[in-house]
Write an enzyme that holds these catalytic residues in place. Structure first.
Site, PDB file in Angstrom:
ATOM      1  N   PHE A 106       0.937  -1.251  -0.336  1.00 32.97           N
ATOM      2  CA  PHE A 106      -0.297  -0.410   0.071  1.00 32.97           C
ATOM      3  C   PHE A 106       0.873   1.120   0.321  1.00 32.97           C
ATOM      4  O   PHE A 106       0.313   2.453  -0.363  1.00 32.97           O
ATOM      5  CB  PHE A 106      -1.178  -0.057   1.184  1.00 32.97           C
ATOM      6  CG  PHE A 106      -0.554   0.422   2.846  1.00 32.97           C
ATOM      7  CD1 PHE A 106      -0.840   2.117   3.184  1.00 32.97           C
ATOM      8  CD2 PHE A 106       0.040  -0.405   3.583  1.00 32.97           C
ATOM      9  CE1 PHE A 106       0.141   2.224   4.397  1.00 32.97           C
ATOM     10  CE2 PHE A 106       0.879  -0.111   4.555  1.00 32.97           C
ATOM     11  CZ  PHE A 106       0.780   1.141   4.757  1.00 32.97           C
ATOM     12  N   LYS A 107       1.922   1.579   0.698  1.00 31.71           N
ATOM     13  CA  LYS A 107       3.124   2.933   0.712  1.00 31.71           C
ATOM     14  C   LYS A 107       3.731   2.902  -0.789  1.00 31.71           C
ATOM     15  O   LYS A 107       3.973   4.178  -0.454  1.00 31.71           O
ATOM     16  CB  LYS A 107       3.847   2.261   1.178  1.00 31.71           C
ATOM     17  CG  LYS A 107       3.652   1.503   3.083  1.00 31.71           C
ATOM     18  CD  LYS A 107       4.340   1.744   4.328  1.00 31.71           C
ATOM     19  CE  LYS A 107       4.044   1.254   4.875  1.00 31.71           C
ATOM     20  NZ  LYS A 107       4.563   0.336   6.048  1.00 31.71           N
TER      21      LYS A 107
END
Length: 434
Positions: A106-107
């Site tokens: 997700f980063k």
């Protein structure tokens, strides 16, 4: 727009300063002076918009005063070259799969957005001095930032990670790159890595010699774009006719991701409540129960990206809610799970739903199973591809999982890292010598 420090003792900063500097002079985290409400019409029609269109609207509310519209649109569209689908796991529980970016975590969005925004400001000021990006990682942050900044002229990235406490695949994603990426293997835990980064920003001599910034979620350009996910989740659930009584559960370590979600709610995102799912590092969970915040040394778990004993972004949550425990618990609940419980959740979810969870997503899924009420729809964040934790997942579900080609390619590279003690003097000397 100007940005103030959560410690309230530093001068106001422009967006450019907040992005380039990362941390305020008083060690506080930057917060925007205003959080703009988005119009009702946007939410009425959001289910008809693409992820990129939604993200640009949100980004413009954050950064539109400080970045030219065409440049901001390009940054957003370059950042989001992938989608994040909603997948029904069981009943009223859905997974928001945030692992479709370059490093399958997700980063990727925050890291890619920050790299491009930092480039924009460097180009705008025609700076010839190299910017040194310092990032501490307990797992996926390092790989996302390293790959987001790889090959970017004028920027060198130093990734600090705790020795033996990230998965082998995660480690390969930032130790095999070379070029403008230096991996530093610290003999300590994540909190030691984060302390080295913060101390570097506060060291006057070091800052006089080098131009330093952070790509951890302490940087506003890293954490704010993660709000894109939650507007997109609402849009996709609205398209399914399931956006009423909408609950979002976020596996949480340094609390940047859920902080971005809370910012989204302040902008008008119609979410009934939020749940922060923790592993055995239960500092915020205990705060929610008692009103007392007592940081402590982090505990190593199989959900390693959440192994944080003093989450930086909790300062932003306190600031957002005026330091009111009552207001925070009215909007955010919590849950915490041991390694054995996480393994059992992965096993049971796979057996019952044929859905493979990673250890972090397992915390989010189980929190919804435990806390979701009747007539509520829940979405949890599946934050990284399960193959990034191959051994842990396979032992839990007793089934082999396939490593995607993108991850397999990283594993072919040669490890390049610098071993270092957790002493700041050593880290400082290393940076000066470089």
């Amino acid at each position: 727009m100007l940005y103030y420090s959560t410690n309230k003792k530093a001068p106001l900063a422009t967006l450019e300063k907040a992005v380039v500097k990362g941390l305020a002079e008083d060690r506080g985290l930057y917060m925007p002076e205003r959080i703009r409400q988005l119009p009702h019409e946007f939410f009425d029609n959001i289910d008809k918009l693409s992820f990129q269109e939604i993200a640009y609207t949100v980004a413009y509310a954050f950064f539109g005063e400080d970045v030219e519209a065409d440049s901001l649109r390009k940054i957003v569209y370059d950042t989001l070259s992938f989608d994040c689908p909603i997948v029904n796991v069981t009943g009223n529980i859905y997974s928001l799969e945030l692992f479709h970016g370059p490093t399958l975590a997700f980063k990727d969005v925050g890291a890619r957005f920050m790299a491009r925004l930092l480039q924009y400001f460097l180009k705008k000021e025609n700076s010839s001095s190299e910017v040194n990006v310092l990032v501490a990682t307990s797992g996926d942050t390092g790989s996302a930032v390293a790959n987001g900044f790889l090959g970017v002229d004028g920027i060198h990235v130093y990734v600090l990670y705790p020795k033996g406490k990230v998965s082998k695949i995660q480690e390969c994603q930032f130790t095999t790159l070379g070029q403008n990426i230096t991996a530093i293997e610290v003999d300590g835990v994540f909190d030691d890595c984060q302390a080295l980064v913060k101390n570097a920003f506060m060291d006057e001599e070091l800052n006089n010699k080098l131009k330093l910034t952070s790509a951890n979620s302490i940087n506003v350009a890293r954490f704010l774009p993660q709000a894109f996910y939650y507007f997109n989740a609402y849009a996709r659930m609205k398209a399914l006719g399931k956006a009423d009584n909408f609950v979002i559960c976020v596996p949480s370590g340094n609390f940047g991701n859920i902080t971005a979600a809370l910012f989204g709610a302040r902008m008008g995102l119609p979410v009934k409540r939020f749940i922060a799912a923790n592993n055995a590092n239960d500092i915020v969970f205990n705060y929610l129960k008692t009103g007392n915040y007592n940081p402590k040394a982090s505990i190593q778990t199989i959900a390693n990206a959440m192994d944080v004993g003093d989450p930086s972004n909790f300062a932003r949550i306190l600031d957002l809610y005026g330091n009111s425990h009552e207001r925070i618990v009215a909007h955010m609940g919590g849950a915490t799970y041991t390694d054995d419980e996480i393994r059992q959740t992965m096993k049971k979810c796979y057996e019952e739903n044929n859905y493979v969870l990673d250890p972090h997503g397992a915390c989010g899924y189980q929190a919804l199973k435990d806390l979701l009420k009747e007539n509520e729809w829940g979405v949890f964040c599946e934050t990284a591809h399960p193959a990034k934790f191959k051994d842990t997942v396979e032992s839990a579900i007793n089934t082999e999982i396939t490593i995607p080609d993108r991850l397999a390619a990283f594993m072919q590279g040669k490890k390049q890292s610098v071993s270092m003690a957790k002493d700041f003097a050593d880290f400082k000397a290393f940076l000066v010598d470089k």
